[in-house]
Motif scaffolding. Structure first.
Motif, PDB file in Angstrom:
ATOM      1  N   UNK A 238     -88.845 -32.944 -25.972  1.00 58.80           N
ATOM      2  CA  UNK A 238     -88.646 -32.933 -24.530  1.00 58.80           C
ATOM      3  C   UNK A 238     -88.029 -31.594 -24.186  1.00 58.80           C
ATOM      4  N   UNK A 239     -88.737 -30.815 -23.546  1.00 62.26           N
ATOM      5  CA  UNK A 239     -88.300 -29.484 -23.191  1.00 62.26           C
ATOM      6  C   UNK A 239     -86.957 -29.393 -22.504  1.00 62.26           C
ATOM      7  N   UNK A 240     -86.416 -30.421 -22.234  1.00 63.31           N
ATOM      8  CA  UNK A 240     -85.111 -30.349 -21.622  1.00 63.31           C
ATOM      9  C   UNK A 240     -85.090 -29.425 -20.446  1.00 63.31           C
ATOM     10  N   UNK A 241     -85.931 -29.697 -19.599  1.00 66.86           N
ATOM     11  CA  UNK A 241     -85.980 -28.787 -18.481  1.00 66.86           C
ATOM     12  C   UNK A 241     -84.749 -28.925 -17.599  1.00 66.86           C
TER      13      UNK A 241
ATOM     14  N   UNK B 217     -79.498 -31.300 -24.706  1.00 67.23           N
ATOM     15  CA  UNK B 217     -79.972 -30.294 -25.639  1.00 67.23           C
ATOM     16  C   UNK B 217     -79.487 -28.912 -25.247  1.00 67.23           C
ATOM     17  N   UNK B 218     -79.809 -28.651 -24.068  1.00 60.82           N
ATOM     18  CA  UNK B 218     -79.468 -27.323 -23.600  1.00 60.82           C
ATOM     19  C   UNK B 218     -77.990 -27.057 -23.799  1.00 60.82           C
ATOM     20  N   UNK B 219     -77.289 -27.991 -23.411  1.00 59.60           N
ATOM     21  CA  UNK B 219     -75.854 -27.760 -23.517  1.00 59.60           C
ATOM     22  C   UNK B 219     -75.402 -27.604 -24.943  1.00 59.60           C
ATOM     23  N   UNK B 220     -75.806 -28.555 -25.675  1.00 59.68           N
ATOM     24  CA  UNK B 220     -75.386 -28.515 -27.066  1.00 59.68           C
ATOM     25  C   UNK B 220     -75.756 -27.194 -27.696  1.00 59.68           C
ATOM     26  N   UNK B 221     -76.974 -26.894 -27.486  1.00 61.90           N
ATOM     27  CA  UNK B 221     -77.437 -25.688 -28.122  1.00 61.90           C
ATOM     28  C   UNK B 221     -76.675 -24.480 -27.640  1.00 61.90           C
TER      29      UNK B 221
ATOM     30  N   UNK C 263     -81.090 -20.821 -33.565  1.00 65.85           N
ATOM     31  CA  UNK C 263     -82.536 -20.910 -33.747  1.00 65.85           C
ATOM     32  C   UNK C 263     -82.861 -22.091 -34.634  1.00 65.85           C
ATOM     33  N   UNK C 264     -82.129 -22.148 -35.683  1.00 67.17           N
ATOM     34  CA  UNK C 264     -82.389 -23.227 -36.611  1.00 67.17           C
ATOM     35  C   UNK C 264     -82.219 -24.579 -35.925  1.00 67.17           C
ATOM     36  N   UNK C 265     -81.167 -24.657 -35.231  1.00 60.81           N
ATOM     37  CA  UNK C 265     -80.888 -25.909 -34.532  1.00 60.81           C
ATOM     38  C   UNK C 265     -82.046 -26.276 -33.633  1.00 60.81           C
ATOM     39  N   UNK C 266     -82.381 -25.301 -32.835  1.00 54.52           N
ATOM     40  CA  UNK C 266     -83.450 -25.547 -31.885  1.00 54.52           C
ATOM     41  C   UNK C 266     -84.728 -25.953 -32.591  1.00 54.52           C
ATOM     42  N   UNK C 267     -84.996 -25.198 -33.593  1.00 56.21           N
ATOM     43  CA  UNK C 267     -86.230 -25.457 -34.311  1.00 56.21           C
ATOM     44  C   UNK C 267     -86.247 -26.857 -34.865  1.00 56.21           C
ATOM     45  N   UNK C 268     -85.196 -27.185 -35.533  1.00 59.13           N
ATOM     46  CA  UNK C 268     -85.142 -28.514 -36.125  1.00 59.13           C
ATOM     47  C   UNK C 268     -85.203 -29.566 -35.044  1.00 59.13           C
ATOM     48  N   UNK C 269     -84.423 -29.309 -34.067  1.00 59.33           N
ATOM     49  CA  UNK C 269     -84.367 -30.268 -32.982  1.00 59.33           C
ATOM     50  C   UNK C 269     -85.732 -30.510 -32.370  1.00 59.33           C
ATOM     51  N   UNK C 270     -86.356 -29.418 -32.063  1.00 63.55           N
ATOM     52  CA  UNK C 270     -87.628 -29.539 -31.375  1.00 63.55           C
ATOM     53  C   UNK C 270     -88.737 -30.035 -32.286  1.00 63.55           C
ATOM     54  N   UNK C 271     -88.671 -29.600 -33.494  1.00 69.83           N
ATOM     55  CA  UNK C 271     -89.739 -30.033 -34.387  1.00 69.83           C
ATOM     56  C   UNK C 271     -89.566 -31.522 -34.705  1.00 69.83           C
ATOM     57  N   UNK C 272     -88.368 -31.909 -34.792  1.00 68.77           N
ATOM     58  CA  UNK C 272     -88.136 -33.315 -35.104  1.00 68.77           C
ATOM     59  C   UNK C 272     -88.277 -34.171 -33.866  1.00 68.77           C
ATOM     60  N   UNK C 273     -87.901 -33.574 -32.839  1.00 70.39           N
ATOM     61  CA  UNK C 273     -87.892 -34.328 -31.591  1.00 70.39           C
ATOM     62  C   UNK C 273     -89.167 -35.083 -31.306  1.00 70.39           C
TER      63      UNK C 273
ATOM     64  N   UNK D 119     -84.602 -15.150 -25.673  1.00 65.78           N
ATOM     65  CA  UNK D 119     -85.668 -15.973 -26.215  1.00 65.78           C
ATOM     66  C   UNK D 119     -85.127 -17.324 -26.650  1.00 65.78           C
ATOM     67  N   UNK D 120     -84.084 -17.229 -27.398  1.00 69.43           N
ATOM     68  CA  UNK D 120     -83.483 -18.464 -27.887  1.00 69.43           C
ATOM     69  C   UNK D 120     -83.071 -19.344 -26.715  1.00 69.43           C
ATOM     70  N   UNK D 121     -82.517 -18.713 -25.804  1.00 71.51           N
ATOM     71  CA  UNK D 121     -82.085 -19.460 -24.635  1.00 71.51           C
ATOM     72  C   UNK D 121     -83.284 -20.101 -23.960  1.00 71.51           C
ATOM     73  N   UNK D 122     -84.282 -19.288 -23.846  1.00 70.72           N
ATOM     74  CA  UNK D 122     -85.483 -19.806 -23.192  1.00 70.72           C
ATOM     75  C   UNK D 122     -86.047 -20.995 -23.944  1.00 70.72           C
ATOM     76  N   UNK D 123     -86.057 -20.875 -25.228  1.00 74.97           N
ATOM     77  CA  UNK D 123     -86.589 -21.975 -26.014  1.00 74.97           C
ATOM     78  C   UNK D 123     -85.720 -23.205 -25.805  1.00 74.97           C
ATOM     79  N   UNK D 124     -84.485 -22.946 -25.761  1.00 71.50           N
ATOM     80  CA  UNK D 124     -83.565 -24.057 -25.580  1.00 71.50           C
ATOM     81  C   UNK D 124     -83.806 -24.745 -24.244  1.00 71.50           C
ATOM     82  N   UNK D 125     -84.109 -23.941 -23.306  1.00 73.35           N
ATOM     83  CA  UNK D 125     -84.282 -24.524 -21.978  1.00 73.35           C
ATOM     84  C   UNK D 125     -85.666 -25.090 -21.705  1.00 73.35           C
ATOM     85  N   UNK D 126     -86.615 -24.361 -22.133  1.00 73.42           N
ATOM     86  CA  UNK D 126     -87.975 -24.821 -21.818  1.00 73.42           C
ATOM     87  C   UNK D 126     -88.714 -25.412 -22.998  1.00 73.42           C
ATOM     88  N   UNK D 127     -88.138 -25.194 -24.133  1.00 74.85           N
ATOM     89  CA  UNK D 127     -88.810 -25.739 -25.301  1.00 74.85           C
ATOM     90  C   UNK D 127     -89.703 -24.708 -25.954  1.00 74.85           C
TER      91      UNK D 127
END
Length: 626
Positions: free
Chosen positions: A606-609, A614-618, A591-601, A518-526
């Motif tokens: 950008x889903x970073x498709x 993003x994807x990498x970092x995460x 998760x936190x990272x992603x969340x913050x990142x995406x919410x702030x983004x 899931x986390x991965x998916x979020x990271x990849x697709x947003x």
DNA sequence: CTTAGGG
DNA sequence: CCCTAAG
């Protein structure tokens, strides 16, 4: 035909619900099943169509107490009161010109013998209306009385109301029939001796003509009750009695709580003079004042109001050979009474009714249309009733099949909430599933489908429980894999029976691997692209819906905001949830990272498709694996 | 059917 | 998990 009766107490309301259905076509070979509707009697005496849930509750009783009754030809609308708290409304079902009326009394008596003493009796006494209700009734009684005073009580003698029987050629009811006929034909109603054939024969005269229950004393009401239902009652609550009697006489459970007059088995509102005259007219012409009963719920057999009317006319000669205005079968006569309906409450009714419907008819999928439909079917005559208080609402019913029988259940939206049923179907026989990865053992497939349709499962009574020893995805074997499997097997096996109550989707604990995905998916697709994530990252976890993903993510976020800080601060992870799989801090962090990142983004991260940073970092942050 | 949210 | 309201 057979008659299966059952009843049970409903503790919640201290009411009794009864269910009965029959459909033994074999005997008659005719397709003229009689349909009974199970209704629930609330504490205040109002009747509410039973939910499927209720029906379920009594399903097993159907087999316990079987009462073979004389063949009943189709009485359009027969209702039987088995006790104070339950009533069956017999509704016209399959069309059949040969419908005839049957002796209700015969049944009633038989049934009474079997049932009454057992349960009913006790109910009368113990189930008297709630105290609060009484208080209320006291109050309204005054009103009623006043109203009643204004109501003219007329022509008591002209119309008789024995509810004995009516015509019919049923061989079994000979005796009753004879009795009934004699009484009805010869204005015996006034002759106590006749009515007294049975020492305990109630005084039917009390029900004759226009009955203004408001004018009656409790004693009289009780008498009327007896006359109406063939049994005594000890209830002293006027309102309750009035309601019941009215319902019995009109065969309608949509009875105003007060101020109504019953005439010729019809409820006559004070302001419904028109109706009265109209009904009289009909009565004289042999056409019983039958209002049309509407069962909007059925699409398949949705007979239009015209159907009932026409039928009524056709049979009127046969059915009412007696006094035209002598609705012998109180209930029978009322075959065409109005069945009012009530708007189903939105949320829970649907849920309840949805539970065990085999969903035989997927067509009832246009609840939205229902209203219009109802209106069309509504007989003008019914209009007055609608104005009678809170009960004047409509409660559509629909026919449904239940254990081989067809019953009417309150109409509710049956829209499926989950995926198309077809999936289930395919799942039933083969498994041409569209599994993306789909190259798994057939068993697997089944399970997967099962999972995929977990939502539906609960709606489908019998699930061909396939034992599966398979191992889902080799993937899920990350330690928790085992658990996963078990869950699956369980789900597959635990739903074979009819789901009692609300069966929820089997709870499947999220495995670590799932979380990671899931986390991965979020990271990849947003976050928010749940559908995508589900398709691409959860192809093998078909039981996880996009909603599930969304929910899980939400939970992860929460965990992030609570658990994480706690750990940091508290220094001691605490045994918060020993049973719950602790989510590795690393993942939580991600998760936190992603969340913050995406919410702030900027709101729409950008889903970073495309392998964005993003994807990498995460990914880097989280766990290197994935 | 999907999402977003509240329950 | 469930249920709905919105698209």
């Amino acid at each position: 035909m057979k008659f299966d009766l059952s009843m049970e107490m409903d503790d919640s309301h201290g009411t009794m619900v009864n269910k009965s259905e029959e459909n033994d076509f074999e005997k008659k070979g005719t397709s003229d099943p009689v349909v009974y509707q199970l209704v629930r009697v609330e504490g205040d005496g109002t009747l509410v169509p039973a939910t499927e849930d209720d029906v379920l509750q009594f399903e097993h009783f159907l087999h316990n107490e079987k009462v073979d009754l004389p063949p009943i030809e189709d009485a359009d609308h027969v209702e039987e009161f088995f006790n104070n708290d339950c009533m069956l409304l017999k509704k016209p079902d399959l069309e059949d010109g040969s419908s005839k009326l049957e002796t209700v009394e015969a049944h009633t008596q038989k049934l009474g013998a079997n049932l009454e003493e057992n349960i009913l009796q006790s109910l009368d006494d113990s189930l008297s209306p709630p105290s609060d209700f009484r208080i209320h009734s006291q109050h309204s009684d005054k009103l009623l009385t006043e109203q009643g005073a204004n109501v003219t009580r007329q022509d008591n003698a002209s119309t008789e109301t024995t509810k004995s029987t009516v015509l019919n050629d049923s061989c079994c009811a000979e005796k009753y029939k004879a009795d009934a006929c004699s009484r009805s034909v010869c204005d015996t109603s006034t002759d106590p001796s006749v009515s007294g054939v049975n020492s305990s024969m109630p005084d039917f005269s009390i029900l004759r003509g226009e009955v203004c229950l408001d004018d009656l004393t409790i004693r009289e009401l009780q008498e009327a009750f007896r006359a109406t239902f063939g049994r005594q009652t000890n209830v002293k609550d006027k309102i309750w009695l009035k309601r019941r009697i009215t319902m019995g006489l009109t065969n309608s459970y949509d009875v105003p709580s007060s101020g109504c007059v019953v005439k010729d088995y019809k409820i006559v509102g004070k302001d419904a003079k028109n109706d009265m005259s109209d009904m009289d007219e009909r009565a004289k012409t042999g056409l019983r004042a039958t209002s049309v009963v509407i069962y909007p719920g059925n699409e398949g057999d949705s007979p239009s109001s015209s159907y009932y009317q026409s039928e009524d006319q056709e049979d009127s000669s046969k059915r009412v050979p007696i006094h035209n205005d002598e609705p012998q079968g109180n209930l029978l006569g009322e075959q065409c009474t109005d069945k009012r309906t009530r708007k189903p409450t939105k949320r829970y009714i649907e849920e309840l009714s949805d539970i065990e419907t085999h969903d035989s008819t997927v067509k009832n999928s246009s609840p939205a249309k229902r209203p219009a439909h109802d209106e069309l079917l509504m007989n003008p005559r019914v209009a007055p009733f609608n104005e009678t208080g809170s009960l004047g609402t409509i409660y559509p019913t629909r026919k449904d099949t239940f254990g081989g029988f067809s019953v009417h259940v309150p109409y509710v939206s049956r829209m499926r909430r989950g995926r198309p049923r077809k999936d289930f179907i395919s799942f039933a026989d083969k498994g041409p599933s569209v599994e993306p990865k789909g190259i798994q053992p057939s068993v697997e497939m089944i399970l997967v489908k099962d999972g995929d349709k977990g939502n539906h499962l609960r709606k489908v009574p019998e699930v061909p429980l396939k034992v599966s020893s398979e191992n889902e995805h080799a993937e899920a074997v990350d330690g928790k894999g085992v658990r996963n499997l078990q869950a699956k097997v369980c789900s597959a096996v635990s739903k074979p029976k009819i789901k009692h109550g609300l069966t929820r989707k089997h709870h499947r604990a999220w495995t670590l691997s799932e979380v990671v995905k899931l986390v991965d998916g979020v990271a990849r697709y947003g976050a928010g692209k749940w559908s995508e994530i589900r398709k691409l990252s959860f192809a093998s976890y078909s039981y996880r819906t996009s909603v599930d993903l969304k929910d899980k993510w939400r939970n992860l976020i929460r965990a992030t905001q609570t658990q994480l800080p706690a750990q940091k601060d508290g220094a001691c992870p605490r045994k918060t949830n020993p049973s719950i799989i602790p989510i590795p801090p690393s993942i939580l962090l991600r998760v936190k990272e992603l969340h913050e990142l995406q919410s702030q983004g900027g709101g729409f991260t950008a889903p970073v498709k495309f392998s964005g940073q993003d994807g990498k970092v995460l990914q880097g942050k989280g766990s290197g694996f994935l």
